[in-house]
Design an enzyme around this catalytic site. Sequence first.
Site, PDB file in Angstrom:
ATOM      1  N   TYR A  66       2.590  23.111  -7.452  1.00  0.00           N
ATOM      2  CA  TYR A  66       2.623  23.017  -9.041  1.00  0.00           C
ATOM      3  C   TYR A  66       3.977  22.373  -9.363  1.00  0.00           C
ATOM      4  CZ  TYR A  66       2.194  24.784 -13.738  1.00  0.00           C
ATOM      5  OH  TYR A  66       2.254  24.849 -15.208  1.00  0.00           O
TER       6      TYR A  66
ATOM      7  N   SER B 200       5.405  21.264 -17.755  1.00  0.00           N
ATOM      8  CA  SER B 200       5.644  22.465 -17.549  1.00  0.00           C
ATOM      9  C   SER B 200       7.443  22.544 -17.259  1.00  0.00           C
ATOM     10  CB  SER B 200       5.118  23.138 -16.480  1.00  0.00           C
ATOM     11  OG  SER B 200       5.750  24.322 -15.972  1.00  0.00           O
TER      12      SER B 200
HETATM   13  P1  NAD Z   1      -5.656  28.023 -19.423  1.00  0.00           P
HETATM   14  O1  NAD Z   1      -6.383  28.337 -17.965  1.00  0.00           O
HETATM   15  O2  NAD Z   1      -5.859  28.975 -20.392  1.00  0.00           O
HETATM   16  O3  NAD Z   1      -6.464  26.599 -20.202  1.00  0.00           O
HETATM   17  C1  NAD Z   1      -6.731  25.491 -19.058  1.00  0.00           C
HETATM   18  C2  NAD Z   1      -8.097  24.801 -19.585  1.00  0.00           C
HETATM   19  O4  NAD Z   1      -7.971  23.593 -18.645  1.00  0.00           O
HETATM   20  C3  NAD Z   1      -9.116  25.685 -19.127  1.00  0.00           C
HETATM   21  O5  NAD Z   1     -10.047  25.714 -20.389  1.00  0.00           O
HETATM   22  C4  NAD Z   1      -9.849  24.967 -18.204  1.00  0.00           C
HETATM   23  O6  NAD Z   1     -11.181  25.226 -18.235  1.00  0.00           O
HETATM   24  C5  NAD Z   1      -9.568  23.599 -18.284  1.00  0.00           C
HETATM   25  N1  NAD Z   1      -9.306  22.834 -17.132  1.00  0.00           N
HETATM   26  C6  NAD Z   1      -8.668  23.098 -15.877  1.00  0.00           C
HETATM   27  N2  NAD Z   1      -9.001  22.429 -14.910  1.00  0.00           N
HETATM   28  C7  NAD Z   1      -9.707  21.333 -15.485  1.00  0.00           C
HETATM   29  C8  NAD Z   1     -10.433  20.304 -14.869  1.00  0.00           C
HETATM   30  N3  NAD Z   1     -10.267  19.738 -13.827  1.00  0.00           N
HETATM   31  N4  NAD Z   1     -11.068  19.439 -15.882  1.00  0.00           N
HETATM   32  C9  NAD Z   1     -11.384  19.806 -17.161  1.00  0.00           C
HETATM   33  N5  NAD Z   1     -10.716  20.986 -17.892  1.00  0.00           N
HETATM   34  C10 NAD Z   1     -10.044  21.577 -16.759  1.00  0.00           C
HETATM   35  O7  NAD Z   1      -4.278  27.566 -19.039  1.00  0.00           O
HETATM   36  P2  NAD Z   1      -2.989  27.170 -19.941  1.00  0.00           P
HETATM   37  O8  NAD Z   1      -1.943  28.108 -19.647  1.00  0.00           O
HETATM   38  O9  NAD Z   1      -3.515  26.982 -21.456  1.00  0.00           O
HETATM   39  O10 NAD Z   1      -2.458  25.688 -19.275  1.00  0.00           O
HETATM   40  C11 NAD Z   1      -2.626  24.461 -20.164  1.00  0.00           C
HETATM   41  C12 NAD Z   1      -1.849  23.690 -19.244  1.00  0.00           C
HETATM   42  O11 NAD Z   1      -0.440  24.316 -19.744  1.00  0.00           O
HETATM   43  C13 NAD Z   1      -1.683  23.377 -17.954  1.00  0.00           C
HETATM   44  O12 NAD Z   1      -1.318  21.965 -17.782  1.00  0.00           O
HETATM   45  C14 NAD Z   1      -0.710  24.374 -17.523  1.00  0.00           C
HETATM   46  O13 NAD Z   1      -0.106  24.032 -16.210  1.00  0.00           O
HETATM   47  C15 NAD Z   1       0.259  24.217 -18.305  1.00  0.00           C
HETATM   48  N6  NAD Z   1       1.656  25.193 -18.492  1.00  0.00           N
HETATM   49  C16 NAD Z   1       1.124  26.692 -18.799  1.00  0.00           C
HETATM   50  C17 NAD Z   1       1.944  27.532 -18.775  1.00  0.00           C
HETATM   51  C18 NAD Z   1       1.718  29.024 -18.863  1.00  0.00           C
HETATM   52  O14 NAD Z   1       2.710  29.715 -18.457  1.00  0.00           O
HETATM   53  N7  NAD Z   1       0.525  29.381 -19.222  1.00  0.00           N
HETATM   54  C19 NAD Z   1       3.271  27.026 -18.625  1.00  0.00           C
HETATM   55  C20 NAD Z   1       3.611  25.866 -18.542  1.00  0.00           C
HETATM   56  C21 NAD Z   1       2.761  24.931 -18.372  1.00  0.00           C
END
Ligand code: NAD
Length: 249
Positions: free
Chosen positions: A155, A142
Amino acid sequence: MELKDTTIVITGGASGIGAAMARRFAAEGPANLVLADRDIDGARTVTDEVALQVSGQCVPRQLDVGREGANEALVGDVEGNVGPIDLFVANAGIATGTSEQGDDVTWDLIWDINTMAHVRAARALVPLWLERGGGYLLTTASAAGLLTNLGDAPYSVTKAASVAFAEWISITYGDRGIGVSCLCPQGVRTPRLCPPDEDGSTAVLAADVVRSMNIIEPEVVADAVAEGLADERFLILPHPEVARYAANK
Ligand code: NAD
């Protein structure tokens, strides 16, 4: 790297950025695509959607990436039953919304999911990739890992650690055929950032800092990732301004 005819694994592939990457990568015609998530129904929905674009197996797997042994078991399962993994995307992640006051259970949980899952996947993959002379690890960290995330100390810390781990793997094994990219987006419109509200629409969370961000769609992130992988670029920044913020810091 070329995605055509490769075997790809994406954790957290049921939703948000992981699902968008699955759709984008499927368009490149991979041999096999495995979406691993604790939400098996969500993962199956995405694999069903893109299966026709995948020449071999396009399958969901249920796992909790934070559980010790889960990533190792996933790698063993895919290598044994699907195909040799070319690209492993360690993407599943969580946020906590807490500070230094968060209890140890919270810190341990996010540490296991956001950081140790990457270590444990690499622990299983690196020996295989060294033996085969190549492989590619993409980790979703991130912008918080390069900067910080106001309002979420665990985080910020676990994402900074995941950036450091990706750097370490890249520097240590890069000359032995292992490629690494580290995805560092800022705000992305996914259920994590914008959970569905009661009437089914999405609403941006209240925190002013989140509202002030340039929030982009997961498809834009997936396009940036496809481009970054094609260039084999270490740092993938779907919000290019993050490079300037990091330099200023
Ligand atoms: P999201 O919640 O839409 O998707 C995350 C997915 O991961 C979900 O399907 C969830 O079921 C799965 N998951 C969570 N914990 C899990 C576990 N212990 N085992 C297996 N599956 C698990 O979120 P997103 O925004 O798509 O996030 C994806 C990645 O991107 C994450 O690492 C998040 O930190 C990172 N990220 C997101 C953002 C944002 O603004 N959305 C910004 C920077 C980084």
